[in-house]
Design an enzyme around this catalytic site. Structure first.
Site, PDB file in Angstrom:
ATOM      1  N   GLY A 472      -4.816 -11.344   8.979  1.00  0.00           N
ATOM      2  CA  GLY A 472      -5.673 -12.107   9.952  1.00  0.00           C
ATOM      3  C   GLY A 472      -7.012 -12.158   9.555  1.00  0.00           C
ATOM      4  O   GLY A 472      -7.720 -13.246   9.548  1.00  0.00           O
ATOM      5  N   ASN A 496      -0.594 -10.423   3.782  1.00  0.00           N
ATOM      6  CA  ASN A 496       0.360  -9.636   3.185  1.00  0.00           C
ATOM      7  C   ASN A 496       1.289  -9.078   4.378  1.00  0.00           C
ATOM      8  O   ASN A 496       1.870  -8.223   4.259  1.00  0.00           O
ATOM      9  CB  ASN A 496      -0.706  -8.047   3.046  1.00  0.00           C
ATOM     10  CG  ASN A 496      -1.242  -7.702   4.379  1.00  0.00           C
ATOM     11  OD1 ASN A 496      -1.625  -8.559   5.200  1.00  0.00           O
ATOM     12  ND2 ASN A 496      -1.392  -6.531   4.350  1.00  0.00           N
TER      13      ASN A 496
HETATM   14  C1  LIG Z   1       4.544 -10.334  14.684  1.00  0.00           C
HETATM   15  C2  LIG Z   1       3.789 -11.553  13.674  1.00  0.00           C
HETATM   16  C3  LIG Z   1       2.486 -11.214  13.250  1.00  0.00           C
HETATM   17  C4  LIG Z   1       2.264 -11.692  12.203  1.00  0.00           C
HETATM   18  C5  LIG Z   1       0.613 -11.901  11.717  1.00  0.00           C
HETATM   19  C6  LIG Z   1      -0.026 -10.629  11.539  1.00  0.00           C
HETATM   20  C7  LIG Z   1      -1.307 -10.655  11.139  1.00  0.00           C
HETATM   21  C8  LIG Z   1      -1.906  -9.561  10.716  1.00  0.00           C
HETATM   22  O1  LIG Z   1      -3.154  -9.597  10.525  1.00  0.00           O
HETATM   23  S1  LIG Z   1      -1.185  -7.960  10.741  1.00  0.00           S
HETATM   24  C9  LIG Z   1      -2.177  -6.807  10.462  1.00  0.00           C
HETATM   25  C10 LIG Z   1      -2.337  -6.776   8.894  1.00  0.00           C
HETATM   26  N1  LIG Z   1      -3.422  -5.851   8.510  1.00  0.00           N
HETATM   27  C11 LIG Z   1      -3.100  -4.981   7.543  1.00  0.00           C
HETATM   28  O2  LIG Z   1      -2.041  -4.665   7.332  1.00  0.00           O
HETATM   29  C12 LIG Z   1      -4.372  -3.933   7.385  1.00  0.00           C
HETATM   30  C13 LIG Z   1      -3.923  -2.629   7.192  1.00  0.00           C
HETATM   31  N2  LIG Z   1      -5.141  -1.789   6.976  1.00  0.00           N
HETATM   32  C14 LIG Z   1      -5.485  -1.649   5.596  1.00  0.00           C
HETATM   33  O3  LIG Z   1      -5.014  -2.141   4.577  1.00  0.00           O
HETATM   34  C15 LIG Z   1      -6.861  -0.632   5.523  1.00  0.00           C
HETATM   35  O4  LIG Z   1      -6.863  -0.202   6.780  1.00  0.00           O
HETATM   36  C16 LIG Z   1      -8.062  -1.323   5.337  1.00  0.00           C
HETATM   37  C17 LIG Z   1      -7.955  -1.884   3.764  1.00  0.00           C
HETATM   38  C18 LIG Z   1      -8.362  -2.511   6.192  1.00  0.00           C
HETATM   39  C19 LIG Z   1      -9.180  -0.312   5.398  1.00  0.00           C
HETATM   40  O5  LIG Z   1      -8.815   0.762   4.675  1.00  0.00           O
HETATM   41  P1  LIG Z   1      -9.684   1.953   4.933  1.00  0.00           P
HETATM   42  O6  LIG Z   1     -11.279   1.723   4.876  1.00  0.00           O
HETATM   43  O7  LIG Z   1      -9.056   3.066   3.843  1.00  0.00           O
HETATM   44  O8  LIG Z   1      -9.517   2.605   6.425  1.00  0.00           O
HETATM   45  P2  LIG Z   1      -8.165   3.127   6.839  1.00  0.00           P
HETATM   46  O9  LIG Z   1      -6.927   2.701   6.156  1.00  0.00           O
HETATM   47  O10 LIG Z   1      -8.631   4.580   6.922  1.00  0.00           O
HETATM   48  O11 LIG Z   1      -8.224   2.593   8.477  1.00  0.00           O
HETATM   49  C20 LIG Z   1      -9.241   3.014   9.351  1.00  0.00           C
HETATM   50  C21 LIG Z   1      -8.599   3.098  10.762  1.00  0.00           C
HETATM   51  O12 LIG Z   1      -8.316   1.723  11.129  1.00  0.00           O
HETATM   52  C22 LIG Z   1      -7.148   1.600  11.625  1.00  0.00           C
HETATM   53  N3  LIG Z   1      -6.413   0.327  11.392  1.00  0.00           N
HETATM   54  C23 LIG Z   1      -6.620  -0.228   9.920  1.00  0.00           C
HETATM   55  N4  LIG Z   1      -6.127  -1.497  10.046  1.00  0.00           N
HETATM   56  C24 LIG Z   1      -5.942  -1.799  11.175  1.00  0.00           C
HETATM   57  C25 LIG Z   1      -5.418  -2.896  11.946  1.00  0.00           C
HETATM   58  N5  LIG Z   1      -5.221  -4.023  11.505  1.00  0.00           N
HETATM   59  N6  LIG Z   1      -5.147  -2.912  13.382  1.00  0.00           N
HETATM   60  C26 LIG Z   1      -5.435  -1.707  14.058  1.00  0.00           C
HETATM   61  N7  LIG Z   1      -6.129  -0.399  13.399  1.00  0.00           N
HETATM   62  C27 LIG Z   1      -6.043  -0.502  12.069  1.00  0.00           C
HETATM   63  C28 LIG Z   1      -6.281   2.560  10.694  1.00  0.00           C
HETATM   64  O13 LIG Z   1      -5.277   2.913  11.411  1.00  0.00           O
HETATM   65  C29 LIG Z   1      -7.210   3.919  10.837  1.00  0.00           C
HETATM   66  O14 LIG Z   1      -7.183   4.178  12.167  1.00  0.00           O
HETATM   67  P3  LIG Z   1      -7.347   5.863  12.331  1.00  0.00           P
HETATM   68  O15 LIG Z   1      -6.270   6.592  11.427  1.00  0.00           O
HETATM   69  O16 LIG Z   1      -7.247   6.199  13.697  1.00  0.00           O
HETATM   70  O17 LIG Z   1      -8.667   6.162  11.783  1.00  0.00           O
END
Ligand SMILES: CCCCC/C=C/C(=O)SCCNC(=O)CCNC(=O)[C@H](O)C(C)(C)COP(=O)(O)OP(=O)(O)OC[C@H]1O[C@@H](n2cnc3c(N)ncnc32)[C@H](O)[C@@H]1OP(=O)(O)O
Length: 657
Positions: A472, A496
């Site tokens: 997104g 991704n």
């Molecule tokens: C059903 C059809 C839907 C299709 C369309 C979907 C669209 C989307 O956008 S789906 C979401 C895709 N996003 C991702 O895959 C991103 C995943 N996240 C990452 O790759 C990484 O978190 C990062 C690169 C964005 C940041 O990395 P870093 O700085 O190392 O931070 P952390 O990984 O430790 O994350 C911190 C904290 O944030 C939470 N989090 C990360 N991404 C998301 C998210 N998309 N939504 C909600 N929360 C997210 C992560 O879980 C960590 O939380 P805590 O563990 O509580 O600290």
């Protein structure tokens, strides 16, 4: 003052005429059943016919000639008298509450008089006594409730406490005394009681104290700030004016309140908590108790100007720029997004010679700084830890964007992040699991709206991608006119979803294809690739890379370059809609709907929600329509004949500087 007096809808009949018409149409009994087949006073149908949802039950008794008898005879006597004289002994259940014959609350000694209302249909038990009240033949056959108990089976207070059982399908309501109530959820009247409610039934008991306001002739419309028409952009129906409507306020009785508070004298607020005065309206001048001023409001009353909720009305001074200020532009027709107003904005003005003026506004998730002299705003995402696109974020994003759209000083927006190393982590995953269906619907609507608003923005949009930007987050960047990324190989960008086991929605895909082309999009989507910045640049996913510290300056320079172009300096695009096989321009920035190049029959309405979604649906559903932008075309443009494909290119920008 003007706003305090309630409007009298043009269609509102006087009490006498409405009584007459009710009698003339007559509550017909279904043959052989003895049941009333339809309550003839049902204001709902009347309101619908007249394009209004205000139920007749909320009519002011001020318009009732009978009410003049009230001060002389007193409410009870007046009610009895009118009941005899006008209502010819009709069962009380069949009388509208606006009839003074109903001035005496049900549950009072008069109650016995009502007796039965329709054989076998409703049978009134005495208040507080358990007993069956059941529907007979007619549209409400299914309705069975217990007298003295609410629908959950809890015992309820004896009269005059009232339990309301809504029947939203029929628009009718039944109370625990077996009386039919009428209304549309904005207020229900029963005798001397007025029961507040909302479209979603929210039984509240509000004793009607307003009778004191005009000598006690009957129920008064309920007004609360939450029901103020002006707050919903309509005409105000504030009834808190001390000049007669309700004597200054209505007390809201707590649930189960045993009895109404004593009636107030005219002009004197009744005891109890006051409904807050509508903040949008000037208070009425004080009325002395001996004032000869009529207690009844003058009407017809011009409606209040349309005002956005929660925004105080701006001073109506001439616009310093010489053009009509935005709040004086005519309101869009119903069902039209305010976005359309932006299309009609006046030509851009050259940069002001005045010293730079900066404004900032902020909400929880986004900080917006507007450099008025440059006409450029910067939207900084500030939703740590990762700027995930939650419902709140998306909502605030759309609000911020719309504010800028409507701000004549703003011509371009730079989107960037205030969170180090992260542009946006994409849709908030926690919004997509463990929630209700309604929540999912709301969330996805917000995602789509974000995309639509940004894609269709009248402003130049530049993404300054200063961190990772998956899914997104990538969509936001893709939706901008131009993408500049910090040249840090640790930052990656891409759709991704496949890596998460989900599929990017087709409009994500289409936006992606528009930027990187078909083949690159295909492989990238299939693998769910996140492209490090250099690679993203190589495949055209971002337009340029710059050192992070130069990102802001570069984005500003690019913006100036775009804004220096003739016209609005923004994108030129139009929504086209397929009608009878032809494409028709629905509208675009600076392009009047229907007035621009149109191929085929006539123009269509404009930025109307239904039409837009139809167009977009059609576009994305490859039904032969396309949603175009200059230089990029979304949807199934490839299927369109060349002549139609050329349509967007023909669209010239109207109203440019
Ligand atoms: C059903 C059809 C839907 C299709 C369309 C979907 C669209 C989307 O956008 S789906 C979401 C895709 N996003 C991702 O895959 C991103 C995943 N996240 C990452 O790759 C990484 O978190 C990062 C690169 C964005 C940041 O990395 P870093 O700085 O190392 O931070 P952390 O990984 O430790 O994350 C911190 C904290 O944030 C939470 N989090 C990360 N991404 C998301 C998210 N998309 N939504 C909600 N929360 C997210 C992560 O879980 C960590 O939380 P805590 O563990 O509580 O600290």
């Amino acid at each position: 003052m003007r706003c305090c007096s309630p409007p009298r809808p043009a269609w509102v009949p006087t009490c006498s005429s409405s009584t007459r018409s009710r009698r003339s149409t007559g509550p017909a009994r279904a043959a052989g059943t003895g049941a009333w087949d339809w309550p003839p006073w049902r204001s709902r149908s009347r309101s619908r016919q007249r394009g209004s949802t205000i139920p007749a039950m909320l009519l002011p008794d001020a318009v009732c000639p009978h009410s003049t008898a009230s001060p002389r005879l007193g409410p009870r006597a007046a009610g009895d008298e009118v009941h005899r004289r006008c209502c010819r002994g009709q069962p009380r259940e069949l009388l509208p509450a606006s009839c003074p014959g109903m001035a005496v609350p049900l549950g009072e000694p008069e109650r016995g008089r009502a007796g039965r209302a329709g054989q076998g249909r409703t049978e009134r038990g005495s208040a507080g006594q358990d007993g069956m009240v059941q529907g007979g033949a007619g549209p409400w056959d299914h309705r069975i409730i217990k007298v003295g108990k609410d629908p959950q089976g809890h015992r309820v207070q004896p009269a005059p406490t009232t339990t309301i059982t809504p029947n939203p399908e029929q628009g009718a309501w039944l109370n625990n005394k077996g009386a039919w109530l009428s209304g549309n959820g904005r207020g229900l009247t029963e005798g001397g009681w007025l029961i507040g409610g909302g479209p979603t039934p929210r039984p509240r008991r509000v004793p009607l104290t307003s009778r004191a306001g005009n000598g006690g002739s009957g129920p008064r419309p309920l007004h609360g700030a939450d029901r103020c028409g002006a707050q919903r952009g309509g005409a105000c129906s504030a009834l808190l004016c001390p000049r007669g409507w309700g004597g200054g306020g209505l007390a809201t009785a707590p649930r189960g309140s045993p009895s109404p508070p004593p009636p107030a004298r005219r002009g004197v607020p009744p005891p109890g908590p006051r409904v807050p005065r509508c903040p949008l309206h000037a208070p009425c001048p004080p009325v002395s108790p001996t004032s000869p001023v009529s207690p009844y409001p003058p009407y017809p009353r011009p409606p209040c100007p349309p005002i956005s909720p929660h925004i105080p009305p701006p001073p109506q001074t001439p616009c310093p720029r010489g053009a009509a200020p935005p709040h004086l532009t005519p309101p869009p027709p119903p069902g039209v997004l305010p976005l359309s107003q932006a299309w009609g904005r006046a030509p851009r003005l050259p940069p002001s010679p005045l010293p730079a003026q900066r404004r900032a506004f902020s909400n929880n998730k986004i900080l917006v700084e507007l450099d008025e002299s440059a006409g450029v705003a910067t939207m900084k995402f500030k939703s740590p830890p990762v700027n995930s696109l939650s419902l709140d974020f998306l909502t605030e994003f759309c609000i911020s964007l719309e504010k800028l759209e409507n701000d004549r000083a703003c011509r371009g927006v730079i989107l960037t992040s205030a969170v180090p190393k992260i542009f946006s982590s994409g849709l908030d995953i926690t919004e997509m699991c463990g929630k209700s269906t309604e929540h999912y619907a709301e969330f996805w609507r917000a995602v789509q709206e974000m995309w639509l608003r940004l894609y269709s923005s009248n402003m130049v949009t530049v993404a300054a991608v200063n961190g990772s930007s998956p899914a997104g987050g990538c969509l936001i960047a893709l939706t901008c006119d131009y993408r500049i990324m910090a040249e840090n190989p640790k930052f990656s960008i891409g759709l991704n979803e496949a890596q998460l086991g989900i599929v990017a929605p087709f409009w994500f895909k289409d936006t992606f294809v528009n930027v990187v082309g078909h083949r690159v999009a295909e492989s990238s989507l299939q693998l769910g690739s996140l492209h490090p910045a250099p690679e993203a640049h190589r495949i055209g996913l971002v337009d340029e890379l710059v050192p992070e510290e130069k990102l802001k300056d570069r984005a500003t320079a690019v913006m100036q370059q775009w804004l220096a172009l003739p016209g609005k300096g923004g994108t030129s695009w139009a929504v086209t809609e397929c009608r009878n096989g032809d494409l028709t321009c629905v509208g675009g920035p600076g392009i009047e709907a229907g007035s621009c190049v149109s191929v085929g029959t006539g123009g269509v309405g404009g930025w109307e929600v239904g039409k837009l979604s139809k167009a977009v649906r059609a576009a994305l559903g490859c039904e032969g329509c396309a949603w175009h932008t200059a230089g990029r075309s979304a949807g199934c443009a490839g299927r369109l004949p060349p002549a139609q494909l050329a349509v967007p290119a023909l669209l010239s920008r109207a109203g440019g500087a």
